[in-house]
Design a protein around this motif. Structure first.
Motif, PDB file in Angstrom:
ATOM      1  N   SER A 839       0.834  -1.214   0.000  1.00 11.78           N
ATOM      2  CA  SER A 839       0.000   0.000   0.000  1.00 11.78           C
ATOM      3  C   SER A 839       0.861   1.254   0.000  1.00 11.78           C
ATOM      4  O   SER A 839       0.565   2.227  -0.712  1.00 11.78           O
ATOM      5  N   LEU A 840       1.935   1.245   0.822  1.00 10.28           N
ATOM      6  CA  LEU A 840       2.824   2.408   0.874  1.00 10.28           C
ATOM      7  C   LEU A 840       3.463   2.674  -0.485  1.00 10.28           C
ATOM      8  O   LEU A 840       3.536   3.818  -0.945  1.00 10.28           O
ATOM      9  N   THR A 842       2.331   1.672  -3.441  1.00 10.67           N
ATOM     10  CA  THR A 842       1.296   2.071  -4.400  1.00 10.67           C
ATOM     11  C   THR A 842       0.926   3.542  -4.235  1.00 10.67           C
ATOM     12  O   THR A 842       0.842   4.296  -5.212  1.00 10.67           O
ATOM     13  N   ASP A 843       0.717   3.961  -2.992  1.00 12.83           N
ATOM     14  CA  ASP A 843       0.346   5.363  -2.743  1.00 12.83           C
ATOM     15  C   ASP A 843       1.451   6.309  -3.201  1.00 12.83           C
ATOM     16  O   ASP A 843       1.174   7.385  -3.743  1.00 12.83           O
ATOM     17  N   TYR A 844       2.714   5.900  -2.978  1.00 10.21           N
ATOM     18  CA  TYR A 844       3.819   6.760  -3.389  1.00 10.21           C
ATOM     19  C   TYR A 844       3.866   6.880  -4.914  1.00 10.21           C
ATOM     20  O   TYR A 844       4.080   7.962  -5.468  1.00 10.21           O
ATOM     21  N   LEU A 846       1.325   6.600  -6.935  1.00  9.04           N
ATOM     22  CA  LEU A 846       0.194   7.437  -7.347  1.00  9.04           C
ATOM     23  C   LEU A 846       0.527   8.913  -7.164  1.00  9.04           C
ATOM     24  O   LEU A 846       0.157   9.749  -8.000  1.00  9.04           O
ATOM     25  N   ASP A 847       1.230   9.240  -6.076  1.00  6.92           N
ATOM     26  CA  ASP A 847       1.661  10.629  -5.858  1.00  6.92           C
ATOM     27  C   ASP A 847       2.592  11.082  -6.978  1.00  6.92           C
ATOM     28  O   ASP A 847       2.492  12.200  -7.487  1.00  6.92           O
ATOM     29  N   ILE A 871      -5.904  -3.618  -2.599  1.00  6.24           N
ATOM     30  CA  ILE A 871      -5.246  -2.316  -2.736  1.00  6.24           C
ATOM     31  C   ILE A 871      -5.893  -1.520  -3.869  1.00  6.24           C
ATOM     32  O   ILE A 871      -6.184  -0.323  -3.738  1.00  6.24           O
ATOM     33  N   ASN A 874      -9.493  -0.327  -2.855  1.00  2.45           N
ATOM     34  CA  ASN A 874      -9.493   0.737  -1.846  1.00  2.45           C
ATOM     35  C   ASN A 874      -9.038   2.085  -2.413  1.00  2.45           C
ATOM     36  O   ASN A 874      -9.225   3.116  -1.768  1.00  2.45           O
ATOM     37  N   ARG A 875      -8.433   2.069  -3.609  1.00  5.94           N
ATOM     38  CA  ARG A 875      -7.934   3.316  -4.193  1.00  5.94           C
ATOM     39  C   ARG A 875      -8.698   3.721  -5.440  1.00  5.94           C
ATOM     40  O   ARG A 875      -8.240   4.560  -6.221  1.00  5.94           O
ATOM     41  N   LYS A 892      -7.025   3.286 -13.190  1.00  4.53           N
ATOM     42  CA  LYS A 892      -7.472   4.431 -12.399  1.00  4.53           C
ATOM     43  C   LYS A 892      -7.225   5.701 -13.187  1.00  4.53           C
ATOM     44  O   LYS A 892      -6.113   5.945 -13.669  1.00  4.53           O
TER      45      LYS A 892
END
Length: 909
Positions: A839-840, A842-844, A846-847, A871, A874-875, A892
């Motif tokens: 998750s960490l 993936t979020d990075y 996406l940023d 994952i 949830n996003r 996405k």
């Protein structure tokens, strides 16, 4: 928008010819004829208000009157009409233009103004792509498209050709027709107001028909984009380039040794090497390479076997091969035994394989088959010389028959005149490269070997060099800005060395003495013997004015030296501000070597690094190597190993080896320095003394560009290659509280990357790669660890466990060439799954996508990979399970595309 809408140009369904004509000598008529001769299958719309019909084809009054919107418009009208025509095409929705019209910047000031007007017109229509103006046109034989005013259409082939010279294009076309050489695409660029060489390299990299690329280059404008595209292409397919203007003098005099030694052409050479481009030096080599690329696979290695019916030509070919550092293949024992059984006793018993002058076609073919089957052979050159009883055509037929059953490259040279014409024509029609002389064949072969060697060197895994900077780089930037505000173009030796020292490059510290008494006092303090150098912001080359005196052993010598240096400098340079001298300790080493290291900003490729034999004779011997920053251990080592004086550094004839590791580290630190300070125009460290223990800068000079102060550039825009993106480094915590460093991957990570993959189960490997492998390889690592940060990024998760660094996860983002869509993948070590690391990561990512302006991110996974599916869900990813039974596609949207606006046909008119 590198490749956006280029399909409209190279694979159009319909074409408009603006300026079509009845006149046989007109450009518009020639384009019409070429489209017809190429059997273009789509609709063709002539546009010219003077005609109702051209031949049997309806001619239209204007672009707006066309029955449908064509994909491509070819503009053949006078230059002055082009800007308005571009607007007409843009209003109509045409997204591809080839502008053949001349009369732009190549004609002078008025033409430059017209080109600016044309560029402004094009910019009004986002997505509109233009090749030209002032070009021959383009050809895509596989699409049966000839949108040019060339005199012929080449056959379909596997080589793309891009040229900045229209005249050269016509010459290449004539040659290709004669030699039966085909092309995948053939492009004359013209003035390149929009589509650049880099755009075309990107486009042809994904083209199924293009397996190699030949460039004729006169100048490069968008150097960073060009090198990025070329590096990506050359990973998998060879690029051959001819650069014209090799001896063009630099427009401004160099102010440093580095500037004088890093000439325009040598910088192009360094840039091409860094990109994996093989540079050829003669036009004949371009044709020879085109022939080999068009007809054979790239050789797997440098080992060449030579089969000949005459000893002399075999020796000629061997000389040419060894002169170019090729490898004469050593035949296996099994091959020797087979040849002994098949050939007369008098055969050569080694490579070159001389099958003797009375060889029949069967003997020639049998020998060739044995040699091709030898695992020690990468390619074969067959050389045939006319003999009294020789059969050149029959021998050629025998070679062609054998060649059909082999995947190894086969080159031929049927030497002679009219008696060889039939055989040469057979080779051409059979797709086997043939050359008039063995040396030509060897040169072409070695150019392709050079591609393989260059690629291998570029992707050698660099050793980790611990280069850290405990200093506050932000604070140092403030100090440097203060220096810039003083307004001097050339920094003093003291300030130059202070800058080097701040990057932990050892220096011999100079102390300023503005009077004789100061010089004496400072000499006592630093300790004898000492060196005195003239202190003047106006004197760059101190030795030229007698401004350096070495080995001063006492006070008397210092006093006398001070007066001599100051007086000589004033006499030689009465215009200079002579402020005194600098005093530094005399440092010598009986086993040390003097080098020059430095950098200069090239007008095309930005900052360029240099290392070479140093001292006052540096420019005389010209023993130097150039490279584009940033450097890593492998690149710095390659620079040193390429020097003629490398054996002296490596320990020659019993002398101790210098501290090469420390020297490499200093080169890397210097590359960081010039990356951090775009205001540096030129930098010299000459000499840099290298000893078995250490390195130390004995003299240094930094020349500034104050225009950069007034107009600060975009970060790293002074570099042709994007440095390591440190800004994407941050620390995060796992669910169990352990700290993890997220940072971009680098080539030095390859050993840890292999360990990461080894720590993963077959299931984890399958979920990430969609295929299984027994063991990761270096070839795989080159795709994942050697990153062009302008194109893609991989973020690794690094932990330190018992003082050992290891990677426990990695995510990868690969945008398309237009940076609108990106593919994403993530892998987490089995022992770290369930800790929130996926998750960490993936979020990075996406940023980062948001920061880059990516519109859409997509990822594939297995239906069984529940953690990844969770994952995605949830996003806000949409999940498509209809792609296949064993794959789920996650998508996405990060930036919504604007809603399309319908425009009625009446509005277009």
């Amino acid at each position: 928008m590198p490749v956006r809408n280029l399909d409209k140009i190279f694979h159009p369904q319909s074409v408009a010819i603006i300026g079509a004509s009845h006149k046989a000598t007109s450009v518009g008529h020639t384009v019409m004829r070429n489209l017809a001769d190429a059997s273009f299958p789509g609709a063709v719309y002539p546009v010219n208000p003077q005609y109702k019909k051209i031949g049997d084809t309806t001619c239209y009054e204007s672009v707006a009157s066309l029955p449908t919107v064509p994909d491509l418009a070819v503009v053949c009208t006078p230059g002055a009409t082009v800007p308005d025509l571009v607007r007409e095409c843009g209003d109509a929705g045409i997204m591809g233009l080839v502008v053949l019209s001349a009369g732009f910047r190549e004609t002078g000031a008025k033409g430059r103004e017209l080109e600016v007007e044309l560029r402004e017109a094009a910019e009004e229509y986002p997505g509109l792509r233009i090749i030209g103006p002032n070009c021959l046109g383009i050809m895509s034989p596989h699409s049966k498209l000839n949108a040019s005013f060339g005199n012929t259409t080449p056959a379909p082939g596997r080589v793309a050709f891009i040229s900045q010279s229209g005249a050269l294009c016509t010459a290449v076309l004539d040659w290709a027709l004669q030699e039966h050489i085909g092309f995948s695409h053939f492009v004359s660029l013209g003035n390149t107001i929009d589509v650049t060489i880099g755009d075309l390299i990107d486009y042809f990299a994904t083209d199924d028909w293009t397996e190699s690329l030949i460039l004729y280059v006169e100048s490069i404008t968008e150097a960073r984009e060009f090198l990025s595209a070329a590096r990506a292409f050359a990973r998998n397919k060879p690029i051959i380039a001819y650069k014209a203007g090799r001896f063009t003098e630099s427009a401004e005099a160099a102010a440093s040794h580095t500037g004088a030694m890093a000439g325009v052409d040598t910088v192009y050479e360094a840039a091409f090497n860094r990109a994996g481009i093989v540079r050829i030096s003669e036009m004949t080599d371009m044709f020879d390479c085109a022939e080999l690329l068009a007809r054979q696979q790239t050789p797997k290695g440098p080992r060449l076997a030579i089969v000949t019916n005459a000893g002399g030509p075999g020796v000629m070919a061997t000389d040419a091969l060894l002169d170019r550092n090729g490898v004469l293949a050593r035949l296996s024992k099994e091959s020797i035994e087979k040849l002994n059984a098949q050939l007369p006793a008098a055969w050569s018993k080694s490579n070159p394989i001389d099958v003797l002058g009375d060889a029949t076609p069967d003997r020639f073919a049998n020998a060739l088959k044995v040699v091709l089957d030898d695992p020690n052979v990468d390619a074969v050159l067959t050389v045939f010389a006319p003999q009294a009883i020789s059969q050149p055509v029959a021998a050629a037929e025998a070679v062609i028959k054998v060649a059909k059953g082999s995947r190894k490259p086969i080159l031929t040279s049927w030497m002679g005149g009219a008696s060889m014409t039939g055989a040469i024509d057979l080779f051409n029609r059979s797709g086997i490269p043939t050359y008039a002389a063995p040396e030509q064949a060897v040169r072409a072969f070695m150019y392709l070997v050079s591609y393989a060697r260059t690629r291998e060197v570029l992707y050698e895994t660099p050793r980790e060099v611990p280069v850290g900077f405990p200093l506050n780089r932000g604070k140092l930037r403030g100090v440097f800005d203060t220096i810039l505000s003083e307004g001097h173009d050339t920094l003093t030796e003291s300030t130059s060395k202070a800058l080097l020292e701040s990057y932990e490059i050892p220096v011999a510290k100079p102390f300023v003495a503005r009077s004789m008494d100061d010089a004496v006092s400072l000499a006592r303090r630093v300790g004898y013997p000492v060196v005195l150098k003239v202190l003047s912001p106006d004197i760059t080359h101190k030795t030229d004015v007698g401004g350096v005196e070495l080995g001063l052993a006492n006070e008397t010598e210092v006093i006398e030296s001070f007066h001599r240096i100051v007086n000589r400098a004033k006499d030689e340079r009465p215009d200079a501000d002579v402020q005194g001298v600098t005093v530094q300790r005399m440092i010598t080493s009986p086993v040390g070597r003097e080098l020059i290291v430095g950098a200069r900003r090239d007008n095309v490729f930005g900052m360029v690094m240099l290392v070479g034999a140093g001292g006052t004779a540096a420019e005389l011997f010209k023993d130097r190597a150039l490279e584009l920053p940033p450097l890593n251990e492998r690149l710095a080592r390659r620079m040193l190993e390429s020097l003629k004086s490398w054996p002296l550094l490596d320990g020659y004839r019993g002398r101790p080896r210098v501290n090469v590791d420390r020297l490499i580290e200093s080169l890397i630190r210097l590359s960081y320095l010039v990356a951090d300070y775009p205001e540096i125009k030129e930098l010299d460290v000459n000499p840099l003394l290298v000893t078995p223990e250490d390195v130390i800068a004995l003299d240094a000079r930094v020349i500034l560009d104050h225009d950069m102060v007034l107009n600060p550039p975009r970060r790293f825009s002074h570099l042709a290659i994007r440095p390591y993106p440190e800004e994407y480094t941050k620390r995060v915590k796992l669910k169990d509280g352990r700290s993890v460093l997220l940072r971009p991957i680098k080539p030095e990570d390859e050993p840890m990357w292999h360990k990461l993959l080894a720590s993963c189960s077959k299931e984890s490997i399958w979920f990430r790669f969609r295929y299984l492998f027994k063991k990761s390889t270096h070839e795989m690592a080159t795709r994942f660890c050697f990153i062009d940060y302008d194109r893609e990024i991989a973020i690794v998760a690094e932990i330190e466990d018992e003082n050992e660094r290891q990677l426990v996860g990695v995510c990868r983002l690969v945008p398309d060439a237009d940076r609108t869509n990106a593919e994403y993948g993530v892998l987490v070590s089995d022992s770290y799954q369930g800790q929130g690391l996926g998750s960490l990561l993936t979020d990075y990512c996406l940023d980062i996508c948001t920061n880059w302006g990516i519109h859409t991110i997509v990822a594939e996974t297995s239906p069984q990979n529940q953690r990844m599916l969770s994952i995605f869900a949830n996003r806000g990813f949409t999940l498509d399970r209809n792609i296949g039974d064993d794959v789920v596609l996650g998508r996405k949207e990060l930036v919504k595309e604007p809603e399309p606006v319908e425009v009625s046909s009446s509005l277009l008119r």
